[in-house]
Every structure is written in C-alpha cells, then in structure tokens.
Design an enzyme around this catalytic site. Structure first.
Site, short mmCIF file in Angstrom:
data_model
loop_
_atom_site.label_atom_id
_atom_site.label_comp_id
_atom_site.label_asym_id
_atom_site.label_seq_id
_atom_site.Cartn_x
_atom_site.Cartn_y
_atom_site.Cartn_z
CG HIS A 107 -17.40 -56.15 -18.05
ND1 HIS A 107 -16.32 -55.31 -18.11
CD2 HIS A 107 -18.19 -55.68 -17.06
CE1 HIS A 107 -16.47 -54.34 -17.23
NE2 HIS A 107 -17.59 -54.54 -16.57
CG ASP A 108 -13.82 -56.52 -20.83
OD1 ASP A 108 -13.68 -56.81 -22.03
OD2 ASP A 108 -14.64 -55.68 -20.43
N GLY B 70 -15.16 -56.58 -13.30
CA GLY B 70 -14.69 -56.37 -14.65
C GLY B 70 -13.18 -56.18 -14.74
#
Length: 263
Positions: free
Chosen positions: A121-122, A139
């Site tokens: 994520h991200d 992340g």
C-alpha cells in the site's frame, strides 16, 4: 469489443478499452479501468478502484488492487494506479493505498516486474525500473526512475530509493538509498555507484565523473551530511545542464531522506 475469454468474469461496470484481452478464469471488478492494448492473462484477479493504462502485459495469477495489508484499513475508497507499457509477471501482488497516506499506490511506465513481486500500500514506483523475482516493497516505499532491485530483496516501510540506484540480490534495506548508488548486503552497505547503468543510459563521461565525486563526498571523505551537501552544491554551475540536474536530484533526495542513508 474487448477480447474476453468466455470463462472470465468481468463486471459489467468495469471499463475496458475495445482491444483489451482477458484470459480464462480471470476476475475483474466493477471499479476497474483498463486502457487500450493491455493484455490480462488467465487466473488473474483485478479488483478495487484500480486504473491500468495502455499496452501493459499482465501474466497469469497476478493479484492487482486488493485491499492493503494494513490493520488500520477500514474499507476506505483507496486506489491503485498503473501506468503504460509495464510487464507484470506471475503471482505479483499490488495493493491499494491507505487513508493514512495519499490513498493511492502508483506504478509508473515501462517497468519490468518479475514473478512474485509484492508492491504494498502507498508505494510510489517510478518508471523504467526492474524489480527481480520476490522483491518486496513494504508500505509507503518510494522508488525513483531507472532503479534496479535484486531478487529476494526486502525493502522496509517508508524507505526511499533514489533514481538510477541499484540494489543487490537478497538485500535487507531499512534506510534510504541516494540516487546513483549501488547497495547490497544484510545489513545493507553502499558499495559504490552505478557506473555501468549510467553508461548504458548514455551519461557522458563528465556526468559520470561528477556522480563519482558526489559519491566520494558522501561516503569517502568522512564529512558530516551537512558538509557533504554544501560541497555537492558547490559543484553546480558547470557547462553541463544535465550535470546540474544530477546535483539537484541528489540534494533534493538528501533533504527528504528521513530514515538516514545506507552507509
């Protein structure tokens, strides 16, 4: 009409360009957008708010756009954006972003992503990178253009890797890597700068010599980081505008490095 295998399940609300091909037993969710020329292999799952650009090649068993592996995630409408011309090999997993960051996981253009790569994520992945088999980006990792990450490498959350850097096989990377550098090991160590990669990308001898000097100032002279940055800044003002851009790239990265740099 998109070339969809009869066993594939494509939600009617998904937006696929007319020439997108979808292999057998692939599942595509209602919020997915896929651009022209992209090919999706069999047994893939593409879900969530996922936007995929043009002329990508997605091999079998990839999972793109699943919810982030973050215990704080509470179903927010986060996204995954993938650019153009990427090759995504078998068993890759790219997750959507989280509300704690920008909410978008981004993959640029012309990346070569080998089997079993995880993009968490991200993550913000640039363009023209190579991620070898089993590379894992945790992340919030940021990766610049032209970076190479060796197989079985683990990159800790929030780490930044500068453009043109090269990370060796099976590296445990927990700190930031400045542009142009070569790093490997567990714990990771900077071994030099990516001279061969710069040559292949058409860097002049003068630009390469300047990168060598920046490497020396940061890693070989025993300077404090502030002193090294001051001496790197003093290299500006030559006749080569591209060389000045390399200096600006380095200085900007060092200003933004938050985890310390790999020594």
């Amino acid at each position: 009409m998109a070339l969809i295998h009869p066993t594939a399940l494509v939600d009617p609300a998904a937006e696929l360009a007319d020439d997108v091909s979808v292999g057998a037993y692939t599942l595509i969710g209602p919020e997915v957008v896929i651009g022209a020329g992209t090919r999706v292999g069999p047994h893939c799952v593409i879900e969530g708010r996922t936007t995929i650009g043009r002329n990508n090649e997605i091999f079998q068993f990839a999972s793109l756009g699943a919810a982030p592996q973050d215990k704080k995630y509470a179903g927010e409408p986060t996204e995954l954006h993938i650019g153009d011309g990427n090759t995504i090999r078998e068993f890759c997993t790219f997750n959507r972003g989280t509300a704690q960051d920008t909410g978008i996981t981004r993959v640029g253009d012309d990346n070569w992503v080998m089997a079993y790569v995880h993009i968490a994520h991200d993550v913000q992945l640039g363009s023209k990178t190579i991620l070898a088999n089993n590379a894992t980006l945790a992340g919030h990792v940021h990766v610049g253009d032209w970076v190479i990450v060796g197989g079985l490498t683990g990159v800790h959350q929030f780490v930044k890797i500068g453009a043109h850097a090269m990370i060796g096989f099976a590296t445990a990377l927990a700190q930031d890597v400045p542009p142009f550098m070569m790093v490997d090991g567990n714990p990771a160590s900077t071994r030099g700068f990516n001279i061969e990669g710069l040559r292949r990308r058409g860097f002049s001898r003068e630009r390469i010599a300047q990168v060598k000097q920046m490497h020396k100032l940061i890693f070989r002279e025993g300077l404090t980081m502030d002193a090294a940055k001051a001496q790197i800044a003093a290299l500006r003002g030559g006749t080569d505008a591209e060389g000045d851009a390399d200096i600006a790239l380095m200085l900007d990265f060092l200003e933004r490095a938050k985890r310390g740099i790999v020594r």
